[in-house]
Design a protein around this motif. Structure first.
Motif, short mmCIF file in Angstrom:
data_model
loop_
_atom_site.label_atom_id
_atom_site.label_comp_id
_atom_site.label_asym_id
_atom_site.label_seq_id
_atom_site.Cartn_x
_atom_site.Cartn_y
_atom_site.Cartn_z
N LEU A 178 0.82 -1.20 0.00
CA LEU A 178 0.00 0.00 0.00
C LEU A 178 0.86 1.26 0.00
CD1 LEU A 178 -2.80 -1.11 2.49
CD2 LEU A 178 -2.96 -0.92 -0.01
N LEU A 179 1.96 1.24 0.73
CA LEU A 179 2.87 2.39 0.75
C LEU A 179 3.50 2.62 -0.61
CD1 LEU A 179 4.60 1.89 4.21
CD2 LEU A 179 3.23 3.88 3.56
N LEU A 180 3.85 1.53 -1.30
CA LEU A 180 4.46 1.66 -2.62
C LEU A 180 3.44 2.11 -3.67
CD1 LEU A 180 6.75 -1.48 -2.57
CD2 LEU A 180 7.52 0.90 -2.71
N LYS A 181 2.17 1.76 -3.46
CA LYS A 181 1.14 2.19 -4.39
C LYS A 181 0.88 3.69 -4.28
CE LYS A 181 0.01 -1.36 -6.84
NZ LYS A 181 0.18 -1.32 -8.31
N SER A 182 0.87 4.19 -3.06
CA SER A 182 0.65 5.62 -2.85
C SER A 182 1.04 5.95 -1.42
CB SER A 182 -0.81 6.01 -3.09
OG SER A 182 -1.00 7.40 -2.86
N CYS A 183 2.11 6.72 -1.27
CA CYS A 183 2.57 7.08 0.06
C CYS A 183 1.82 8.33 0.52
CB CYS A 183 4.08 7.31 0.06
SG CYS A 183 4.76 7.55 1.72
N ASN A 184 0.66 8.14 1.12
CA ASN A 184 -0.11 9.25 1.65
C ASN A 184 -0.52 8.92 3.08
OD1 ASN A 184 -2.26 7.41 1.49
ND2 ASN A 184 -3.04 8.27 -0.42
N ARG A 185 -1.35 9.77 3.67
CA ARG A 185 -1.70 9.57 5.08
C ARG A 185 -2.47 8.28 5.31
NH1 ARG A 185 -5.23 13.55 3.27
NH2 ARG A 185 -7.46 13.19 3.67
N TRP A 186 -3.20 7.82 4.29
CA TRP A 186 -3.98 6.61 4.43
C TRP A 186 -3.10 5.37 4.40
CZ3 TRP A 186 -8.33 7.66 6.47
CH2 TRP A 186 -9.01 8.84 6.14
N SER A 187 -2.11 5.37 3.54
CA SER A 187 -1.20 4.22 3.49
C SER A 187 -0.32 4.18 4.74
CB SER A 187 -0.34 4.26 2.23
OG SER A 187 0.41 5.45 2.14
N VAL A 188 0.04 5.35 5.27
CA VAL A 188 0.79 5.39 6.54
C VAL A 188 -0.08 4.85 7.67
CG1 VAL A 188 1.83 6.92 8.25
CG2 VAL A 188 2.28 7.30 5.82
N LEU A 189 -1.37 5.21 7.66
CA LEU A 189 -2.30 4.69 8.65
C LEU A 189 -2.41 3.17 8.53
CD1 LEU A 189 -4.39 5.06 10.89
CD2 LEU A 189 -6.11 5.51 9.11
N ALA A 190 -2.46 2.66 7.31
CA ALA A 190 -2.51 1.21 7.10
C ALA A 190 -1.26 0.53 7.66
CB ALA A 190 -2.66 0.90 5.61
N ALA A 191 -0.11 1.17 7.49
CA ALA A 191 1.14 0.62 8.05
C ALA A 191 1.09 0.61 9.57
CB ALA A 191 2.33 1.44 7.56
N CYS A 192 0.51 1.64 10.16
CA CYS A 192 0.37 1.70 11.62
C CYS A 192 -0.57 0.60 12.12
CB CYS A 192 -0.14 3.07 12.05
SG CYS A 192 1.03 4.42 11.78
N VAL A 193 -1.65 0.36 11.38
CA VAL A 193 -2.59 -0.71 11.74
C VAL A 193 -1.87 -2.06 11.70
CG1 VAL A 193 -4.65 -1.97 11.00
CG2 VAL A 193 -4.66 0.53 11.04
N SER A 194 -1.06 -2.27 10.67
CA SER A 194 -0.31 -3.52 10.56
C SER A 194 0.64 -3.69 11.74
CB SER A 194 0.49 -3.53 9.25
OG SER A 194 -0.37 -3.48 8.13
N SER A 195 1.32 -2.61 12.12
CA SER A 195 2.25 -2.66 13.25
C SER A 195 1.52 -3.00 14.54
CB SER A 195 2.98 -1.32 13.40
OG SER A 195 3.71 -1.01 12.24
N LEU A 196 0.32 -2.45 14.70
CA LEU A 196 -0.48 -2.72 15.90
C LEU A 196 -0.78 -4.21 16.04
CD1 LEU A 196 -2.22 -1.78 18.31
CD2 LEU A 196 -4.11 -1.50 16.70
N PHE A 197 -1.07 -4.87 14.94
CA PHE A 197 -1.44 -6.28 15.00
C PHE A 197 -0.22 -7.21 15.02
CE2 PHE A 197 -5.50 -4.51 13.70
CZ PHE A 197 -6.37 -5.24 14.49
N ILE A 198 0.97 -6.64 14.90
CA ILE A 198 2.19 -7.42 15.11
C ILE A 198 2.53 -7.50 16.60
CG2 ILE A 198 4.71 -7.38 14.75
CD1 ILE A 198 4.20 -6.29 11.95
N ALA A 199 2.13 -6.48 17.35
CA ALA A 199 2.50 -6.36 18.76
C ALA A 199 1.99 -7.48 19.66
CB ALA A 199 2.01 -5.00 19.29
N PRO A 200 0.78 -8.03 19.48
CA PRO A 200 0.29 -9.01 20.44
C PRO A 200 1.21 -10.19 20.70
CG PRO A 200 -1.51 -8.29 19.04
CD PRO A 200 -0.25 -7.68 18.48
N ARG A 201 1.80 -10.75 19.65
CA ARG A 201 2.68 -11.91 19.83
C ARG A 201 3.93 -11.55 20.64
NH1 ARG A 201 -1.38 -14.05 18.02
NH2 ARG A 201 -1.46 -15.58 16.34
N LEU A 202 4.40 -10.31 20.47
CA LEU A 202 5.57 -9.87 21.23
C LEU A 202 5.22 -9.71 22.71
CD1 LEU A 202 7.04 -7.17 18.81
CD2 LEU A 202 8.03 -9.41 19.34
N ILE A 203 4.08 -9.11 23.00
CA ILE A 203 3.68 -8.88 24.38
C ILE A 203 3.40 -10.20 25.09
CG2 ILE A 203 1.84 -7.90 25.82
CD1 ILE A 203 1.67 -5.61 23.78
#
Length: 255
Positions: A178-203
């Protein structure tokens, strides 16, 4: 209006694809090499332990915070990121041009197919070379197991073979795409959402940080190198999207 599928690339795009392929491969290989090298492995092990104790220590006692992360580690929750990320793909002109959504969807599908191949090969290599190890929740003490705290929940907070973090690799692929398709505030938000769902396994302690930053990034970067930057998957995706869009049964909202 129907979507226009472009099957050719300009010389500048070709150069950019070669550069992207090289950078993606270099990133994955350098991270994996740093994790395997005894000199830098000491640094990874130190960071792994520090991150585990800091994150897992936050769920040491039953609380609303620990309940949240227990629920986030229930296996069915692995499907929830899809529900959050799908709108970024489907909503017209949010990240992807409304007439390129089918092509983008097919391209992402091709990348995920490449990812399955990369994951299978890496799985065999890690098994043969004994790179796999137990998760921090089974290795370090003190470790606070959410499964013991909330025995009624079918959650994942441990693993006898934690490397690599393939779940995180999938989320990284979608975010990178998504970031490579269009680096805008929405794709950055999508990246943040992805990071959020990576955290549970670490915690929860089901993965080391290096499972994510080495194993997950390696899977994502190699998959993006071959699935996004190489011409054949793009051409297959373009051709498949064109056939679907030309089919009389394809609904108008998909065009």
């Amino acid at each position: 209006m129907t979507a226009t599928i472009i099957l050719t690339t300009t010389p500048d795009q070709h150069t950019a694809y070669i550069r992207g392929f090289s950078v993606s491969m270099a990133l994955g290989c350098l991270l994996l090499g740093s994790w395997l090298c005894p000199i830098t492995r000491v640094w990874w092990d130190t960071v792994d332990q520090a991150v585990f104790f800091a994150l897992n220590g936050s769920v040491a006692a039953p609380s609303a915070w620990s309940q949240l992360w227990a629920l986030m580690n229930v296996r069915i929750m692995d499907l929830v990121p899809l529900l959050f990320l799908l709108p970024f793909m489907l909503i017209p002109d949010l990240i992807i041009n409304r007439h390129q959504r089918m092509q983008a969807g097919m391209q992402l599908l091709m990348i995920l197919i490449v990812m399955l191949v990369v994951r299978t090969v890496l799985d065999q290599v890690t098994e043969i070379l004994a790179w796999r190890g137990k998760s921090p929740s089974l290795t370090l003490q003190p470790a606070y197991l959410l499964s013991s705290m909330y025995p009624g929940l079918p959650l994942k907070d441990s693993s006898s073979h934690s490397f690599p973090g393939d779940h995180s690799g999938v989320l990284m692929i979608v975010a990178s795409f998504l970031l490579l398709k269009s680096c805008n505030r929405w794709s950055v938000l999508a990246a943040c959402v992805s990071s959020l769902f990576i955290a549970p396994r670490l915690i929860a302690g089901a993965h080391w940080l290096s499972d994510i930053l080495v194993g997950g990034v390696f899977i994502a970067s190699v998959s993006m190198a071959f699935g996004f930057y190489m011409p054949w998957p793009r051409q297959w995706a373009d051709g498949l999207a064109k056939r679907i869009l030309q089919h009389p049964l394809t609904p108008g909202w998909m065009r």
